[in-house]
Design a protein around this motif. Structure first.
Motif, mmCIF file in Angstrom:
data_model
loop_
_atom_site.group_PDB
_atom_site.id
_atom_site.type_symbol
_atom_site.label_atom_id
_atom_site.label_comp_id
_atom_site.label_asym_id
_atom_site.label_seq_id
_atom_site.Cartn_x
_atom_site.Cartn_y
_atom_site.Cartn_z
ATOM 1 N N VAL A 4 0.836 -1.194 0.000
ATOM 2 C CA VAL A 4 0.000 0.000 0.000
ATOM 3 C C VAL A 4 0.876 1.251 0.000
ATOM 4 C CG1 VAL A 4 -1.778 1.276 1.273
ATOM 5 C CG2 VAL A 4 -1.848 -1.233 1.206
ATOM 6 N N HIS A 5 0.579 2.189 -0.884
ATOM 7 C CA HIS A 5 1.268 3.475 -0.903
ATOM 8 C C HIS A 5 0.893 4.263 0.348
ATOM 9 C CE1 HIS A 5 2.386 2.901 -5.165
ATOM 10 N NE2 HIS A 5 1.176 2.370 -5.301
ATOM 11 N N VAL A 6 1.853 5.020 0.894
ATOM 12 C CA VAL A 6 1.655 5.643 2.207
ATOM 13 C C VAL A 6 1.872 7.150 2.167
ATOM 14 C CG1 VAL A 6 2.599 5.836 4.552
ATOM 15 C CG2 VAL A 6 2.212 3.580 3.533
ATOM 16 N N TYR A 7 0.895 7.857 2.730
ATOM 17 C CA TYR A 7 1.041 9.281 3.063
ATOM 18 C C TYR A 7 1.014 9.351 4.590
ATOM 19 C CZ TYR A 7 -0.049 14.334 3.251
ATOM 20 O OH TYR A 7 -0.030 15.680 3.501
ATOM 21 N N SER A 8 2.143 9.699 5.185
ATOM 22 C CA SER A 8 2.222 9.814 6.639
ATOM 23 C C SER A 8 2.132 11.268 7.051
ATOM 24 C CB SER A 8 3.540 9.226 7.157
ATOM 25 O OG SER A 8 3.710 9.496 8.539
ATOM 26 N N GLU A 9 1.313 11.561 8.041
ATOM 27 C CA GLU A 9 1.372 12.898 8.622
ATOM 28 C C GLU A 9 2.760 13.084 9.233
ATOM 29 O OE1 GLU A 9 0.451 15.785 8.964
ATOM 30 O OE2 GLU A 9 -1.398 15.742 7.816
ATOM 31 N N LYS A 10 3.129 14.350 9.436
ATOM 32 C CA LYS A 10 4.438 14.603 10.032
ATOM 33 C C LYS A 10 4.333 14.461 11.552
ATOM 34 C CE LYS A 10 3.335 18.471 12.024
ATOM 35 N NZ LYS A 10 3.395 18.543 13.508
ATOM 36 N N CYS B 144 4.999 12.592 2.879
ATOM 37 C CA CYS B 144 4.826 13.076 4.249
ATOM 38 C C CYS B 144 4.167 14.454 4.222
ATOM 39 C CB CYS B 144 6.173 13.146 4.967
ATOM 40 S SG CYS B 144 6.037 13.438 6.752
ATOM 41 N N GLY B 145 3.433 14.758 5.279
ATOM 42 C CA GLY B 145 2.576 15.929 5.316
ATOM 43 C C GLY B 145 3.232 17.246 5.657
ATOM 44 N N HIS B 146 4.361 17.535 5.043
ATOM 45 C CA HIS B 146 4.956 18.870 5.197
ATOM 46 C C HIS B 146 4.318 19.789 4.161
ATOM 47 C CE1 HIS B 146 7.925 18.001 8.271
ATOM 48 N NE2 HIS B 146 8.213 16.877 7.647
ATOM 49 N N GLN B 147 3.065 20.122 4.404
ATOM 50 C CA GLN B 147 2.240 20.788 3.396
ATOM 51 C C GLN B 147 2.569 22.263 3.203
ATOM 52 O OE1 GLN B 147 -1.259 19.761 5.643
ATOM 53 N NE2 GLN B 147 -1.706 21.906 6.057
ATOM 54 N N GLU B 148 3.316 22.882 4.116
ATOM 55 C CA GLU B 148 3.619 24.308 3.942
ATOM 56 C C GLU B 148 4.578 24.551 2.783
ATOM 57 O OE1 GLU B 148 3.940 27.086 7.027
ATOM 58 O OE2 GLU B 148 3.018 25.782 8.521
ATOM 59 N N ARG B 149 5.142 23.490 2.241
ATOM 60 C CA ARG B 149 5.913 23.629 1.002
ATOM 61 C C ARG B 149 5.044 24.211 -0.106
ATOM 62 N NH1 ARG B 149 10.299 19.282 -0.397
ATOM 63 N NH2 ARG B 149 11.481 19.154 1.552
ATOM 64 N N LEU C 181 9.384 18.199 17.316
ATOM 65 C CA LEU C 181 8.735 17.289 16.373
ATOM 66 C C LEU C 181 7.313 17.721 16.039
ATOM 67 C CD1 LEU C 181 9.844 13.724 17.540
ATOM 68 C CD2 LEU C 181 10.581 14.983 15.524
ATOM 69 N N ASP C 182 6.699 18.492 16.912
ATOM 70 C CA ASP C 182 5.323 18.937 16.663
ATOM 71 C C ASP C 182 5.280 20.196 15.802
ATOM 72 O OD1 ASP C 182 2.564 19.336 16.800
ATOM 73 O OD2 ASP C 182 2.690 20.378 18.728
ATOM 74 N N LEU C 183 6.036 21.224 16.166
ATOM 75 C CA LEU C 183 5.942 22.523 15.498
ATOM 76 C C LEU C 183 7.196 22.904 14.710
ATOM 77 C CD1 LEU C 183 4.154 24.679 18.252
ATOM 78 C CD2 LEU C 183 3.137 23.529 16.272
ATOM 79 N N MET C 184 8.343 22.849 15.352
ATOM 80 C CA MET C 184 9.552 23.340 14.700
ATOM 81 C C MET C 184 9.884 22.567 13.434
ATOM 82 S SD MET C 184 13.449 23.764 16.191
ATOM 83 C CE MET C 184 13.029 24.959 17.454
ATOM 84 N N ILE C 185 9.498 21.304 13.362
ATOM 85 C CA ILE C 185 9.869 20.467 12.220
ATOM 86 C C ILE C 185 9.349 21.040 10.904
ATOM 87 C CG2 ILE C 185 7.879 18.899 12.328
ATOM 88 C CD1 ILE C 185 9.987 16.611 11.817
ATOM 89 N N HIS C 186 8.233 21.778 10.928
ATOM 90 C CA HIS C 186 7.752 22.454 9.718
ATOM 91 C C HIS C 186 8.838 23.379 9.167
ATOM 92 C CE1 HIS C 186 3.531 21.270 9.744
ATOM 93 N NE2 HIS C 186 3.472 21.541 11.027
ATOM 94 N N LYS D 31 12.039 10.682 1.736
ATOM 95 C CA LYS D 31 13.449 11.034 1.919
ATOM 96 C C LYS D 31 13.591 12.453 2.446
ATOM 97 C CE LYS D 31 15.469 7.931 -1.534
ATOM 98 N NZ LYS D 31 16.239 7.850 -2.807
ATOM 99 N N ASP D 32 12.802 13.385 1.901
ATOM 100 C CA ASP D 32 12.835 14.760 2.392
ATOM 101 C C ASP D 32 12.418 14.822 3.862
ATOM 102 O OD1 ASP D 32 13.613 15.841 -0.066
ATOM 103 O OD2 ASP D 32 11.540 16.082 -0.736
ATOM 104 N N ALA D 33 11.345 14.113 4.183
ATOM 105 C CA ALA D 33 10.831 14.115 5.548
ATOM 106 C C ALA D 33 11.833 13.497 6.512
ATOM 107 C CB ALA D 33 9.506 13.369 5.608
ATOM 108 N N LEU D 34 12.577 12.501 6.046
ATOM 109 C CA LEU D 34 13.591 11.875 6.891
ATOM 110 C C LEU D 34 14.695 12.869 7.227
ATOM 111 C CD1 LEU D 34 14.832 9.443 8.301
ATOM 112 C CD2 LEU D 34 15.745 8.705 6.078
ATOM 113 N N LYS D 35 15.073 13.706 6.263
ATOM 114 C CA LYS D 35 16.098 14.728 6.531
ATOM 115 C C LYS D 35 15.635 15.687 7.633
ATOM 116 C CE LYS D 35 17.875 14.699 1.782
ATOM 117 N NZ LYS D 35 17.991 15.483 0.520
#
Length: 320
Positions: free
Chosen positions: A90-96, A121-126, A163-168, A294-298
């Protein structure tokens, strides 16, 4: 006609509801159902959308019925559910955040690659930065200053404020820098009022030097008196000051940014942009989602480095 994808959501909380709304709006999608450990929660959300509810030991059955899934559980469960979904094809979209450990993040990225599956991954502010035109600026910033303050809340206390806020902002900074972090230092504050229980620091300030020389200053709080989301980006030829809450900016660089970015479709609904690009990537009509695994892992690696600097003791949680 676009391929009809069978989709579902794991997690029937607030963000699970947001993702359920997007899947109901998506084209060429069969919204199959919602899974939550607590089936009564899944039933309540599923009833709003006219889909099936799954709970308890029904995760494997649920995954067998879908092609793509959003994982909107508490952060500590992201990796466990994602790995089961990827193993099931299954393809996965994970929230951050993507995960809460580097090992789990790597395992998710590696398994997705091995299986030939999309991991987003849900880094949607991009989407907001894209709408502004910041990714088209032909200069690397000299310095970036980001503030992301929130007031006291009972949500997302299973992870630190990093991990909650700054990660954005860590993700946005790395996407602009185009380079990995080098040196870093950080300090933290903690809420100490009686009865308050949270993992990690509640307010963190971090200074990061990237390998290409860009400097970045980050501040995030979940104990502030008022909400604040600002970013200052200093380029060799000028600077951009952004108010992310009010969706406006000041620009004295020579580069033409989109002053009406808040009216652009991708910025009006950044979550929708992120979800729909994920689906397009699954279909093969788009090369990558808005934010890859990969981006989210960084971003996760940098976030956990900051957490380790200010709070080196890890916490353990039960998982799905």
């Amino acid at each position: 006609m676009a391929e009809v994808l069978r989709v579902g959501v794991v997690g029937a909380g607030v963000f699970g509801g947001y993702h359920a709304n997007k899947y109901k709006q998506a084209e060429a999608v069969e919204f199959v159902g919602i899974y939550d450990l607590d089936k009564s929660r899944a039933e309540a959300l599923a009833a709003q959308h006219g889909v099936r509810a799954f709970g308890g030991d029904e995760l494997a059955e649920f995954l067998s019925l879908i092609d793509a899934v959003t994982i909107a559980t508490p952060a500590f469960a992201h990796a466990a559910v994602a790995l089961k979904a990827l193993e099931a094809g299954v393809h996965v979209y994970s929230e951050k955040p993507l995960a809460i450990t580097i090992a789990d993040g790597h395992a998710m990225v590696d398994l997705a690659a091995e299986k030939g599956l999309v991991l987003a991954c849900g880094h949607q502010e991009r989407a907001v930065f894209e709408a502004m035109g910041l990714y088209d600026v032909p200069e690397i910033p000299l310095r970036l200053e980001a503030v992301r303050n929130g007031t006291a809340s009972t949500r997302n206390l299973d992870v630190s404020v990093v991990l909650d806020l700054m990660i954005h902002d860590l993700d946005l900074a790395q996407s602009l820098a185009g380079a990995g972090p080098g040196g870093m230092r950080a300090t933290a504050r903690y809420r100490t009022d009686e009865g308050y229980k949270a993992v990690g620091a509640d307010e963190v300030t971090a200074e990061v030097e990237f390998e290409n020389g860009m400097m970045a200053h980050f501040r995030a709080s979940r104990m502030a008196e008022a909400r604040e989301r600002t970013m200052r980006i200093v380029y060799p030829s000028g600077e951009v000051n952004i108010d992310l809450l009010n969706r406006k900016f000041e620009n004295n660089t020579p580069f033409r940014l989109n002053a009406d970015f808040a009216e652009a479709d991708i910025a009006k609904d950044p979550l929708g942009t992120s979800v729909f690009r994920f689906l397009d990537t699954v279909r093969g009509v788009r090369a990558t989602p808005l934010c890859t695994g990969k981006d989210a892992l960084k971003a996760l690696i940098l976030a956990l480095s900051i957490d380790e600097e200010v709070a080196p003791e890890p916490s353990e949680y039960s998982v799905y």
